[in-house]
Scaffold this active site. Sequence first.
Site, PDB file in Angstrom:
ATOM      1  N   HIS A   1     -12.076   1.422   8.711  1.00  0.00           N
ATOM      2  CA  HIS A   1     -10.743   1.296   9.225  1.00  0.00           C
ATOM      3  C   HIS A   1     -10.461  -0.241   9.174  1.00  0.00           C
ATOM      4  O   HIS A   1     -11.224  -0.859   9.491  1.00  0.00           O
ATOM      5  CB  HIS A   1     -10.917   1.752  10.712  1.00  0.00           C
ATOM      6  CG  HIS A   1      -9.794   1.750  11.592  1.00  0.00           C
ATOM      7  ND1 HIS A   1      -8.863   2.470  11.724  1.00  0.00           N
ATOM      8  CD2 HIS A   1      -9.643   0.656  12.508  1.00  0.00           C
ATOM      9  CE1 HIS A   1      -7.739   1.949  12.670  1.00  0.00           C
ATOM     10  NE2 HIS A   1      -8.554   0.905  13.206  1.00  0.00           N
TER      11      HIS A   1
ATOM     12  N   SER B   1      -0.543  10.976 -29.618  1.00  0.00           N
ATOM     13  CA  SER B   1       0.681  11.763 -29.153  1.00  0.00           C
ATOM     14  C   SER B   1       1.932  11.039 -29.542  1.00  0.00           C
ATOM     15  O   SER B   1       1.950   9.706 -29.537  1.00  0.00           O
ATOM     16  CB  SER B   1       0.755  12.484 -27.999  1.00  0.00           C
ATOM     17  OG  SER B   1       0.460  11.477 -26.772  1.00  0.00           O
TER      18      SER B   1
END
Length: 461
Positions: A438, A144
């Site tokens: 965590h 593109s």
Amino acid sequence: MSDPNTGYDVVILGGGSGGYATALRAGQLGLTVALIEKDKVGGTCLHRGCIPTKALLHAGEIADSARESEQFGVQAELKGIDMPGVNKYKDSIVGRLYKGLTGMIKGDEKITVINGTGKLVGPNTVEVDGDRITGKNIVLATGSYSKTLPGLDIDGEQILTSDEALNLDALPKSAIVLGGGVIGSEFASAWKSLGVEVTIVEALPRLVAAEDPDSSKALERAFRKRGIKFHTGKPFKSVDKTADGVTLTLEDGTEVTGELLLVAVGRGPTTSGCGFEDQGITMDRGFVPTNEYMQTNVPHIYAVGDIVPGVQLAHRGFGHGILVAEHIAGLNPAPIDEDGIPRVTYTEPEIASVGISEEKAKERYGDKVKVYNYNLGGNGKSRILKTAGFVKLVSVEDGPVVGIHMVGARIGEQVGEAQLIYNWEAYASDVAQLIHMHPTQNESLGEAHLALAGKPLHAHA
């Protein structure tokens, strides 16, 4: 019907993300490959897109870290931005990756790289600067280009595309960005971090309009806080170049000024003059439609990457290339679910998503749609990073999660688990039973699914 006596098993026109992925996988599978590229293998992504823009964004992140260090108890000073130094850093990354890629391709004896401009001149033939290359299968991977609009003449100095914007030796004091999609928003974010006053002009009602509306709202809120101005729902009318810069006039009469104008109105398919239509290939406004196996209406001619209608992302091109090589080799690969391709906008904060938006889910599933929005204010690592945002889940009642939309600094790194959740059709209860590390931002995905499954830990159901 393809001729079994042609030279290569696969002839690939274009060496960008889709083309070289096709070549590498086809080579692995024992197929002979001709890879035709007029410039450098790696294409837009490596040389003018994904990699250099993210390097620019990271340089901006470093500048922000220095500028805002005091809030973390660190006394630092931002003396200025050395654009030649930024460009040296950016170019060194591109150079290293390019060297690695060319080494991989050269190391595969099944792949022949042909430098030159190719054109499809027969059902099995590509002409490259007068030479004819034939193959049993043809793969169109021409990529593109940066689009512009009528009345906007790119001069590379005052009016630029992203190609020129990546090679500026000095930054302007102010800039207008025409287009508030992914490319425009990323440049606006990077430039603001590097000290440029930026104004975005977007004709659609919101920034990054392809994303879930809640993600757009969060980005707009963050941009306002950062001092990035924007006009949405206001199409461009005209542009005037002056000695001091550029004045952009919008259809409602609003005038926006800046030292330069970046045109970021999307990318068009590079297919003009490539001979596709002459060989009977169906086209659609310059794009090449395909079936689920990336075959055009001429079965032995495939198309991959940005020339195929859909999101224009490098990793989509990679996926297309692998699929095509395996299909040619007779491995019967599974088709790609386009909604399952992860998407990230690398602004500050980042937007990451996979699956469908809440709006599309309601169109598809009606009142069976369930939505949960987990605020990153409850996530320890996000607090440490001082970032705001959310994890939004879109699911079907008594069914799988069909959309995950996230906003926050560094949140793009969490899209890996998000794509597994969507592509493996996981239910909220499936994810809720997994233990997430965590303190991490990844934990926010676990918390959101716990809440959606009806057993919230640090959130409200």
